[in-house]
Write an enzyme that holds these catalytic residues in place. Structure first.
Site, PDB file in Angstrom:
ATOM      1  CE  LYS A  10      59.957  -3.857  20.677  1.00 47.89           C
ATOM      2  NZ  LYS A  10      60.089  -5.288  21.032  1.00 47.89           N
TER       3      LYS A  10
ATOM      4  CB  ILE B 197      52.095 -14.343  22.511  1.00 46.55           C
ATOM      5  CG1 ILE B 197      52.919 -14.906  21.331  1.00 46.55           C
ATOM      6  CG2 ILE B 197      52.335 -15.157  23.775  1.00 46.55           C
ATOM      7  CD1 ILE B 197      52.552 -16.306  20.918  1.00 46.55           C
TER       8      ILE B 197
ATOM      9  CB  CYS C  47      50.452  -2.475  26.180  1.00 48.78           C
ATOM     10  SG  CYS C  47      52.018  -3.293  26.447  1.00 48.78           S
TER      11      CYS C  47
END
Length: 315
Positions: A170, A71, A133
């Site tokens: 995370k 995404i 990320c």
């Protein structure tokens, strides 16, 4: 009845079930199927500083035991989130765990500061820091694959939030030793950990003989990754038992479809459980898993959910 509440770094939640970031948008879509206030916490889609269009299509591909997604953290940015999404979640009584992301450590800090400034911040029970990320300042290296980069993000986010609001780093499973990353995050100020994010994967269209995803690679989620999640949670919880990492709560995520799946993560050491990919074909999955987990614990004779957290380490 089994006492199903759980406490994460001083924050008591009515139950341990959560959505997983990116699998339930920001609440309104899932609220049509059940009251999101019934969850222990609603975890939002990761939000970044600015609006983001995401990656090229196609963005999703099925696998035999889950799915690949690429995404690209599409979203309207933090300003729109605090103006529209967070106030809506607060209005329906949801307990919220916003997920934040960034292309640099300073972007993470900016998003955290904007979140704190929101009039609806009172509904926030903690913040999930999605360090999986790419770091634009370091040739695309993923923060969660480097202890120092992970620690820097966590430290900067910690500075922007009140001390009584826990932050959960995370972690990515795509590392050689996940305990090293976990230790760095906790030392830098993480009050807990979310484990695990998706695994990096790829699929080839054998008719066209080209990658199925527009972005070539994507995050693998679903039942196929649950054994990896169990292993990672076990390793980090064991490191905590041995004193190699300070003891903090772990939020388990990865391939949970049933109450029995959730119990496996809890027995390995998770104090809460997120349900993600399962919601795509069963939007009520988080609440169903909660009911199944509660029934399982009652059948096994446990008085409280807390009695089962990490139990596999002592049996």
């Amino acid at each position: 009845m089994v006492e199903m509440s759980t406490t994460l770094s001083g924050r008591r939640l009515a139950n341990p079930l959560m959505t997983a970031s990116g699998c339930a948008a920001n609440g309104q879509e899932l609220h049509r199927f059940f009251d999101v206030a019934g969850l222990g916490a609603f975890v939002t889609k990761s939000v970044m500083a600015d609006p983001r269009s995401g990656r090229d299509t196609p963005r999703m591909a099925e696998t035999p035991s889950g799915m690949l997604n690429s995404i690209g953290l599409q979203g309207p940015g933090i300003a729109a989130f605090v103006e529209h999404d967070l106030p809506w979640l607060a209005s329906v009584g949801a307990t919220v765990l916003p997920s934040i992301a960034g292309g640099s450590s300073t972007e993470f800090a900016h998003v955290a500061a904007a979140l704190r400034a929101s009039p609806a911040f009172g509904c926030v029970a903690g913040v999930e820091v999605n360090i999986s990320c790419p770091n634009v300042a370091n040739r695309g290296l993923v923060f969660a694959c480097d202890p120092l980069a992970s620690a820097k993000v966590v430290a900067l986010v910690r500075e922007q939030l009140p001390r009584d609001v826990p932050i959960f780093a995370k972690l990515s499973p795509d590392v050689t030793d996940i305990t090293t990353i976990a230790a760095a995050c906790v030392k830098a100020g993480a009050d807990g950990l979310t484990m695990i994010n998706t695994l990096l994967g790829m699929a080839i269209d054998t008719d066209r003989l080209r990658p199925q995803l527009g972005g070539v690679t994507g995050g693998l989620s679903g039942p196929g990754i649950r054994p990896v999640a169990v292993r990672a949670i076990w390793q980090v919880r064991q490191a905590m038992f041995e004193g190699r990492i300070p003891t903090v709560p772990i939020i388990g995520v990865g391939g949970v479809r049933t109450g029995n799946d959730a119990l496996e993560l809890v027995a390995a050491g998770a104090s809460a459980v997120q349900v993600g990919t399962a919601t795509f074909n069963d939007p009520s999955a988080p609440m169903r898993v909660l009911a199944e987990l509660t029934e399982l614990l009652e059948t096994k004779g446990f008085a409280s959910f807390a009695d089962v957290v990490g139990i596999a380490h002592v049996r």
